[in-house]
Write a protein that holds these residues in place. Structure first.
Motif, PDB file in Angstrom:
ATOM      1  N   ARG A 161      23.712 -19.538  22.735  1.00 32.28           N
ATOM      2  CA  ARG A 161      22.304 -19.295  23.067  1.00 32.28           C
ATOM      3  C   ARG A 161      21.738 -20.493  23.827  1.00 32.28           C
ATOM      4  NH1 ARG A 161      16.896 -18.689  21.491  1.00 32.28           N
ATOM      5  NH2 ARG A 161      16.234 -16.514  21.225  1.00 32.28           N
ATOM      6  N   LEU A 162      21.037 -20.206  24.922  1.00 31.60           N
ATOM      7  CA  LEU A 162      20.525 -21.273  25.776  1.00 31.60           C
ATOM      8  C   LEU A 162      19.021 -21.446  25.682  1.00 31.60           C
ATOM      9  CD1 LEU A 162      22.604 -20.509  29.009  1.00 31.60           C
ATOM     10  CD2 LEU A 162      23.033 -22.312  27.317  1.00 31.60           C
ATOM     11  N   THR A 163      18.287 -20.346  25.601  1.00 37.78           N
ATOM     12  CA  THR A 163      16.828 -20.448  25.596  1.00 37.78           C
ATOM     13  C   THR A 163      16.200 -19.130  25.188  1.00 37.78           C
ATOM     14  OG1 THR A 163      14.915 -21.152  26.927  1.00 37.78           O
ATOM     15  CG2 THR A 163      16.526 -19.727  28.007  1.00 37.78           C
ATOM     16  N   ASP A 164      14.921 -19.190  24.835  1.00 39.40           N
ATOM     17  CA  ASP A 164      14.153 -17.983  24.552  1.00 39.40           C
ATOM     18  C   ASP A 164      13.829 -17.274  25.865  1.00 39.40           C
ATOM     19  OD1 ASP A 164      14.128 -18.696  21.885  1.00 39.40           O
ATOM     20  OD2 ASP A 164      12.175 -19.698  22.020  1.00 39.40           O
ATOM     21  N   ILE A 165      13.630 -15.979  25.778  1.00 38.81           N
ATOM     22  CA  ILE A 165      13.182 -15.203  26.931  1.00 38.81           C
ATOM     23  C   ILE A 165      12.064 -14.279  26.483  1.00 38.81           C
ATOM     24  CG2 ILE A 165      15.362 -15.283  28.205  1.00 38.81           C
ATOM     25  CD1 ILE A 165      15.960 -12.459  27.151  1.00 38.81           C
ATOM     26  N   ALA A 166      11.237 -13.865  27.438  1.00 34.14           N
ATOM     27  CA  ALA A 166      10.149 -12.944  27.129  1.00 34.14           C
ATOM     28  C   ALA A 166       9.962 -11.999  28.308  1.00 34.14           C
ATOM     29  CB  ALA A 166       8.858 -13.712  26.848  1.00 34.14           C
ATOM     30  N   PHE A 167       9.796 -10.730  28.002  1.00 34.42           N
ATOM     31  CA  PHE A 167       9.644  -9.694  29.027  1.00 34.42           C
ATOM     32  C   PHE A 167       8.245  -9.082  28.959  1.00 34.42           C
ATOM     33  CE2 PHE A 167      14.111 -10.131  29.235  1.00 34.42           C
ATOM     34  CZ  PHE A 167      14.565  -9.491  30.378  1.00 34.42           C
ATOM     35  N   GLY A 168       7.787  -8.617  30.113  1.00 32.85           N
ATOM     36  CA  GLY A 168       6.506  -7.940  30.155  1.00 32.85           C
ATOM     37  C   GLY A 168       6.401  -7.062  31.390  1.00 32.85           C
ATOM     38  N   PRO A 169       5.547  -6.031  31.361  1.00 31.55           N
ATOM     39  CA  PRO A 169       5.333  -5.186  32.528  1.00 31.55           C
ATOM     40  C   PRO A 169       4.478  -5.922  33.565  1.00 31.55           C
ATOM     41  CG  PRO A 169       4.315  -4.235  30.552  1.00 31.55           C
ATOM     42  CD  PRO A 169       4.776  -5.586  30.204  1.00 31.55           C
ATOM     43  N   VAL A 170       4.863  -5.795  34.831  1.00 29.25           N
ATOM     44  CA  VAL A 170       4.100  -6.415  35.916  1.00 29.25           C
ATOM     45  C   VAL A 170       3.886  -5.384  37.015  1.00 29.25           C
ATOM     46  CG1 VAL A 170       4.988  -8.730  35.424  1.00 29.25           C
ATOM     47  CG2 VAL A 170       6.158  -7.290  37.100  1.00 29.25           C
ATOM     48  N   CYS A 171       2.801  -5.568  37.739  1.00 28.26           N
ATOM     49  CA  CYS A 171       2.482  -4.646  38.835  1.00 28.26           C
ATOM     50  C   CYS A 171       1.572  -5.365  39.824  1.00 28.26           C
ATOM     51  CB  CYS A 171       1.822  -3.375  38.330  1.00 28.26           C
ATOM     52  SG  CYS A 171       0.287  -3.657  37.417  1.00 28.26           S
ATOM     53  N   ALA A 172       1.384  -4.763  40.963  1.00 23.67           N
ATOM     54  CA  ALA A 172       0.479  -5.325  41.958  1.00 23.67           C
ATOM     55  C   ALA A 172      -0.961  -5.211  41.467  1.00 23.67           C
ATOM     56  CB  ALA A 172       0.641  -4.577  43.283  1.00 23.67           C
ATOM     57  N   PRO A 173      -1.831  -6.191  41.828  1.00 24.37           N
ATOM     58  CA  PRO A 173      -3.242  -6.099  41.425  1.00 24.37           C
ATOM     59  C   PRO A 173      -3.850  -4.774  41.895  1.00 24.37           C
ATOM     60  CG  PRO A 173      -2.762  -8.237  42.405  1.00 24.37           C
ATOM     61  CD  PRO A 173      -1.556  -7.389  42.633  1.00 24.37           C
ATOM     62  N   GLY A 174      -4.614  -4.158  41.026  1.00 26.56           N
ATOM     63  CA  GLY A 174      -5.257  -2.903  41.386  1.00 26.56           C
ATOM     64  C   GLY A 174      -4.398  -1.678  41.189  1.00 26.56           C
ATOM     65  N   HIS A 175      -3.126  -1.882  40.804  1.00 29.41           N
ATOM     66  CA  HIS A 175      -2.270  -0.717  40.565  1.00 29.41           C
ATOM     67  C   HIS A 175      -2.793   0.058  39.357  1.00 29.41           C
ATOM     68  CE1 HIS A 175       1.442   1.602  40.935  1.00 29.41           C
ATOM     69  NE2 HIS A 175       1.487   1.611  39.618  1.00 29.41           N
ATOM     70  N   ALA A 176      -2.675   1.377  39.416  1.00 30.93           N
ATOM     71  CA  ALA A 176      -3.215   2.238  38.349  1.00 30.93           C
ATOM     72  C   ALA A 176      -2.365   2.115  37.087  1.00 30.93           C
ATOM     73  CB  ALA A 176      -3.258   3.687  38.820  1.00 30.93           C
ATOM     74  N   ILE A 177      -2.856   1.334  36.126  1.00 35.42           N
ATOM     75  CA  ILE A 177      -2.191   1.200  34.834  1.00 35.42           C
ATOM     76  C   ILE A 177      -3.277   1.019  33.781  1.00 35.42           C
ATOM     77  CG2 ILE A 177      -1.873  -1.287  35.218  1.00 35.42           C
ATOM     78  CD1 ILE A 177       0.606  -1.104  33.415  1.00 35.42           C
ATOM     79  N   THR A 178      -3.208   1.776  32.716  1.00 33.09           N
ATOM     80  CA  THR A 178      -4.238   1.722  31.679  1.00 33.09           C
ATOM     81  C   THR A 178      -3.588   1.633  30.310  1.00 33.09           C
ATOM     82  OG1 THR A 178      -4.315   4.145  31.520  1.00 33.09           O
ATOM     83  CG2 THR A 178      -5.868   3.067  33.038  1.00 33.09           C
ATOM     84  N   ARG A 179      -4.364   1.105  29.366  1.00 36.22           N
ATOM     85  CA  ARG A 179      -3.897   1.065  27.981  1.00 36.22           C
ATOM     86  C   ARG A 179      -4.795   1.959  27.147  1.00 36.22           C
ATOM     87  NH1 ARG A 179      -2.319  -4.110  24.285  1.00 36.22           N
ATOM     88  NH2 ARG A 179      -2.106  -2.978  22.307  1.00 36.22           N
ATOM     89  N   ASP A 180      -4.165   2.920  26.493  1.00 33.76           N
ATOM     90  CA  ASP A 180      -4.881   3.876  25.664  1.00 33.76           C
ATOM     91  C   ASP A 180      -4.362   3.742  24.239  1.00 33.76           C
ATOM     92  OD1 ASP A 180      -6.209   5.968  24.532  1.00 33.76           O
ATOM     93  OD2 ASP A 180      -5.060   7.549  25.552  1.00 33.76           O
ATOM     94  N   GLY A 181      -5.029   2.880  23.448  1.00 40.05           N
ATOM     95  CA  GLY A 181      -4.554   2.636  22.095  1.00 40.05           C
ATOM     96  C   GLY A 181      -3.175   1.986  22.117  1.00 40.05           C
ATOM     97  N   GLU A 182      -2.185   2.696  21.600  1.00 46.43           N
ATOM     98  CA  GLU A 182      -0.824   2.169  21.566  1.00 46.43           C
ATOM     99  C   GLU A 182       0.032   2.721  22.701  1.00 46.43           C
ATOM    100  OE1 GLU A 182       0.755   2.878  17.705  1.00 46.43           O
ATOM    101  OE2 GLU A 182      -0.469   1.322  16.762  1.00 46.43           O
TER     102      GLU A 182
END
Length: 296
Positions: A161-182
Motif C-alpha cells: 500500500r502506497l497512499t490513500d485515494i478518494a473518488f468523486g463525481p466531477v462535471c463541467a460547471p453548469g452541467h445538469a446534476i442534482t441531488r435528491d435526498g440520497e
C-alpha cells in the motif's frame, strides 16, 4: 543429459503461426519466407510424430494437440523474452520497470519524476502506460493499481500500500446534476470500460445512488475526464487526477470525494524479488505521497 527439445527455430515458427493465424504473417514477423516457415512447421510435426494443425478453408488451425503445445511454447517464450530483456537492462545499470495507467502517468507520476531523478540519477525508470486491463503481464517490476479485486489472491497478498485515494463525481460547471435526498441525478454517467465498478464502490461508500438516463464508456480515465470537461456527462475520478481542473474551475465536484479503502498499491512481479532499484522507487513515491498529504 542433453535436453529433449525440438529445434527452437521450429518452435518460434509454430508459435508465430498459431498466434497470428497465418503462415504468411508469421513469415513477415520472423523475417522468413512463406516456404521457410512451412518447412519449419513440417519439421516440428515430423519431430513430434503427431499432427498439430488441421485444414480450415484455405488456411490452417490448431487441433487439440497443437493448442496444448501452443500454450506451453507461448508461456516459455514469454518467460525467455522477459528474462533476456531483464539481463540486458541489468547490464546497462540499475533500472526499474513500472506499469501504471496512462492517466496516472501523465497527470501525476511524470510531473513528479524530477525529484526521483535528482535523488537517484543512477537508476533508469521505464514506464508502461497501459490500461488497467492490459498491464498484468508486461514484465514490469511493479504494477501500480487501485482496484485489486480482479487480481489473483497471491498478487493481492503481495501488494504494498502506497497512499490513500478518494473518488468523486466531477462535471463541467453548469452541467445538469442534482441531488435528491440520497439520489444523485444526472442525464449521462461516464464510466471507465475496465473499472466501471468504481461507481458501485462509490455508492456503497457514500450511501448515495447515482441515477442516470444514459451512459458513456471510455477505455482510459483521461478520456473520461476529457468527456466531463466537454460537458458530456459526469465522470467518477480520483481527486489527484483532476486537482488542476478543479482549481482552475474547469470542473466541479458537487459531492466532494470519498476514500476508497484499499488505496493505491504496488504489486511486485511474481518471478523475481523486489530489486534495490524498485525499493528505491517505492520509498521515493511513498515519500512524495506523504509530503503531498501533509501540504493539504
Amino acid at each position: 543429459m542433453p535436453r529433449k527439445l525440438p529445434p527452437l527455430s521450429a518452435l518460434r515458427a509454430f508459435e508465430a503461426t498459431a498466434r497470428l493465424g497465418s503462415v504468411t504473417r508469421a513469415g513477415e514477423e520472423l523475417g522468413r519466407t512463406h516456404g521457410a516457415v512451412s518447412r519449419q512447421l513440417r519439421s516440428l510435426q515430423d519431430h513430434s510424430g503427431v499432427e498439430l494443425f488441421e485444414k480450415a478453408g484455405t488456411g490452417l488451425r490448431l487441433n487439440e494437440r497443437g493448442e496444448a503445445l501452443r500454450q506451453v511454447v507461448a508461456k516459455s517464450l514469454d518467460a525467455l523474452e522477459q528474462g533476456w530483456l531483464r539481463v540486458l537492462e541489468e547490464a546497462r545499470g540499475p533500472s526499474v520497470h513500472v506499469a501504471c495507467s496512462a492517466t496516472f502517468a501523465m497527470r501525476w507520476l511524470v510531473p513528479h519524476l524530477q525529484g526521483f531523478y535528482r535523488r537517484h540519477p543512477e537508476i533508469r525508470l521505464r514506464l508502461s502506460m497501459t490500461s488497467a486491463q492490459e498491464i498484468r503481464h508486461q514484465g514490469a517490476d511493479l504494477v501500480l493499481v487501485w482496484d485489486r479485486r480482479s487480481y489473483p489472491a497471491c498478487d493481492r497478498e503481495r501488494a504494498i500500500r502506497l497512499t490513500d485515494i478518494a473518488f468523486g463525481p466531477v462535471c463541467a460547471p453548469g452541467h445538469a446534476i442534482t441531488r435528491d435526498g440520497e439520489r444523485l441525478v444526472c442525464s449521462t454517467r461516464i464510466a471507465h470500460e475496465h473499472s466501471a465498478s468504481a461507481w458501485e464502490t462509490w455508492q456503497v461508500n457514500t450511501g448515495l445512488t447515482a441515477s442516470h438516463e444514459a451512459e458513456l464508456f471510455f477505455p482510459h480515465t483521461h478520456l473520461c475526464i476529457e468527456a466531463a470537461l466537454a460537458g458530456l456527462g459526469v465522470a467518477l475520478v480520483e481527486q489527484r487526477m483532476v486537482g488542476e481542473d478543479l482549481a482552475a474551475g474547469r470542473l466541479v465536484a458537487p459531492c466532494g470525494f470519498v476514500p476508497f479503502a484499499d488505496g493505491l498499491a504496488a504489486i511486485p512481479a511474481r518471478d523475481h524479488g523486489v530489486s534495490p532499484a524498485a525499493r528505491a522507487f517505492l520509498a521515493w513515491i511513498a515519500e512524495e505521497f506523504a509530503a503531498e498529504a501533509a501540504a493539504h
